[in-house]
Write an enzyme that holds these catalytic residues in place. Structure first.
Site, mmCIF file in Angstrom:
data_model
loop_
_atom_site.group_PDB
_atom_site.id
_atom_site.type_symbol
_atom_site.label_atom_id
_atom_site.label_comp_id
_atom_site.label_asym_id
_atom_site.label_seq_id
_atom_site.Cartn_x
_atom_site.Cartn_y
_atom_site.Cartn_z
ATOM 1 N N HIS A 244 -49.960 63.700 105.661
ATOM 2 C CA HIS A 244 -50.700 63.267 106.847
ATOM 3 C C HIS A 244 -50.532 64.235 108.011
ATOM 4 C CE1 HIS A 244 -52.928 60.532 109.269
ATOM 5 N NE2 HIS A 244 -52.563 59.410 108.674
ATOM 6 N N ASP B 56 -69.019 64.116 96.353
ATOM 7 C CA ASP B 56 -69.773 64.396 95.121
ATOM 8 C C ASP B 56 -69.456 65.817 94.645
ATOM 9 O OD1 ASP B 56 -71.565 64.770 93.066
ATOM 10 O OD2 ASP B 56 -73.365 64.405 94.266
#
Length: 440
Positions: free
Chosen positions: A171, A388
């Site tokens: 993070h 994608d």
């Protein structure tokens, strides 16, 4: 709201996935990159934990016999040229702060094979480490984050041709918005497209001032005294995990409930849902009426800085803010009470407040206390579902687990992404009460 909640219980019987991993390799940038020590801001320092997520993709006839791991590996080589700090290693400065040594060593990459079809994973709308941990790779023997590269990748191919991309990302490298920009850039690269949002690499925009100035009390860091003995005893119980799905209709009802007493002039979905979860969790944990209960949550500060952070800012642009209320008040007063506290906390986020928070850490090196605290993390607005790599969008994308027992996660749900799944872990007896309070 009685009868409106759909729940998923982690105690349900789930199929144990059988996954065979190959030897890990390093994927370095396709071209030579800068070799230097990369600065991390004080907003990056506070949340240096590895976040693991999985993305499930079905087989695609258009992709033919292309092996997903090969396409994803090659695209990673290319995208790491722009995102070169992810190919480095986490270090510590002489001042005791985290930084990145941009060595170009590369991200850890693991190929794996599952002996079943991807549908056997089942529904992943709740965190279930026992089922999902085989889809992400953990560095053997790592004792702390300095021994874990910032980016760890596992691609698991299933018998049907579908695959799961499992990521472990620190993070401190970016917040949820930055992480999704990276993953979507990686996917664009796999499809042969230019980056629609190139990373802006200079984090010195968020350096502490000299000299630093603390202009606010920053109660988000404050240690609250635990006076609820029943609540303390519950913490020794094992956690169970459940998810609660709020449809768009339920969320609209909740907002109307928050405004029905006329105290509020407006109310967002986040504010109403957060207030409900804050109240219900405090009651479920049997907090004493005079116990102070803290709610922590992150606000995206990108547009609130002056000037705003540049598009594609590579780093953490989120700032923690907090609301505090007595557990008895949360339980007895209308929902508008909790919403009002949350709205006040959101209203605090200005350039001046955020600069003060950056300077607060510079002076104190404090980290937020989680005693008597609920930390809500909102992923419902992140574009997990748009990634994608050439096989279409993921059919599911979820975190592997929650990072701490105090954390509750909001995730978008459903085809239209208008529903929200609330994921959390509680001691079993408290979880049953929590569910009851949500349905009152």
């Amino acid at each position: 709201m009685e009868g409106l909640l759909q729940t998923e219980n982690s105690s349900a019987v789930t199929m144990k996935l059988n996954v065979t991993r190959h030897e890990p390799t390093m994927v370095a940038p396709a071209e030579a990159t800068e070799n230097h020590v990369y600065f991390l801001s004080n907003l990056d320092q506070n949340i240096a934990v590895t976040v693991q997520t999985v993305y499930c993709f079905k087989a695609s006839e258009e992709m033919g016999k292309e092996r997903p791991s090969e396409v994803i590996r090659e695209a990673l080589r290319k995208v790491l040229v722009a995102y070169y700090p992810l190919a480095g290693r986490i270090g510590i400065s002489p001042e005791g702060k985290l930084n990145i040594h941009c060595t170009g060593e590369g991200a850890v990459f693991v190929e794996a094979d599952a002996d079943c079809v991807i549908e056997d994973i089942g529904d992943m709308t709740k965190p279930d480490p026992s089922k999902l941990e085989c889809l992400v790779y953990n560095i053997p023997g790592a004792k702390n984050i300095l021994e874990v590269p910032p980016l760890v990748v596992q691609v698991t191919t299933f018998k049907c041709g579908g695959f799961v991309l499992g990521l472990g990302m620190n993070h401190c490298m970016f917040d949820g918005i930055g992480a999704m920009e990276f993953v979507n850039s990686w996917a664009e690269t796999a499809r042969g497209l230019p980056l629609s949002v190139p990373p802006f690499m200079d984090r010195s925009l968020l350096r502490a001032r000299s000299p630093p100035k603390m202009e606010y009390p920053h109660l988000e860091f404050a240690e609250i005294k635990e006076i609820s003995s029943e609540s303390t005893e519950l913490h020794s119980e094992e956690l169970v995990y459940r998810s609660f799905c709020f449809t768009a209709e339920k969320l609209d009802e909740l907002k109307k409930e928050a405004m029905e007493d006329g105290v509020l002039t407006k109310c967002s979905t986040f504010e109403a849902l957060s207030a409900l979860v804050w109240r219900s969790r405090s009651k479920a944990l049997n907090m004493a009426p005079n116990q102070e209960a803290k709610l922590l949550f992150a606000v995206d500060g990108r547009a609130k800085f002056e000037p705003p952070l540049p598009r594609g800012y590579f780093g953490n642009g989120i700032v923690l803010t907090s609301a505090i209320g007595k557990a008895g008040e949360l339980a007895e007063k209308p929902l508008s009470f909790g919403v009002g506290r949350i709205q006040k906390a959101i209203g605090m986020i200005t350039d001046k407040f955020m600069r003060s928070a950056i300077d607060y850490f510079e002076i104190t090196r404090s980290r937020p206390s989680l005693t008597a605290t609920l930390l809500i993390t909102t992923w419902s607005r992140l574009s997990f579902h748009t990634t994608d790599f050439g096989w279409g969008e993921p059919v599911q994308s979820v975190p592997v687990t929650l990072p701490a027992r105090e954390v509750v996660l909001f995730l978008s749900h459903g085809k239209e992404r208008k529903s929200i799944n609330v994921l959390l872990g509680l001691p079993e007896s408290a979880m049953d009460r929590f569910q009851g309070f949500l349905q009152m």
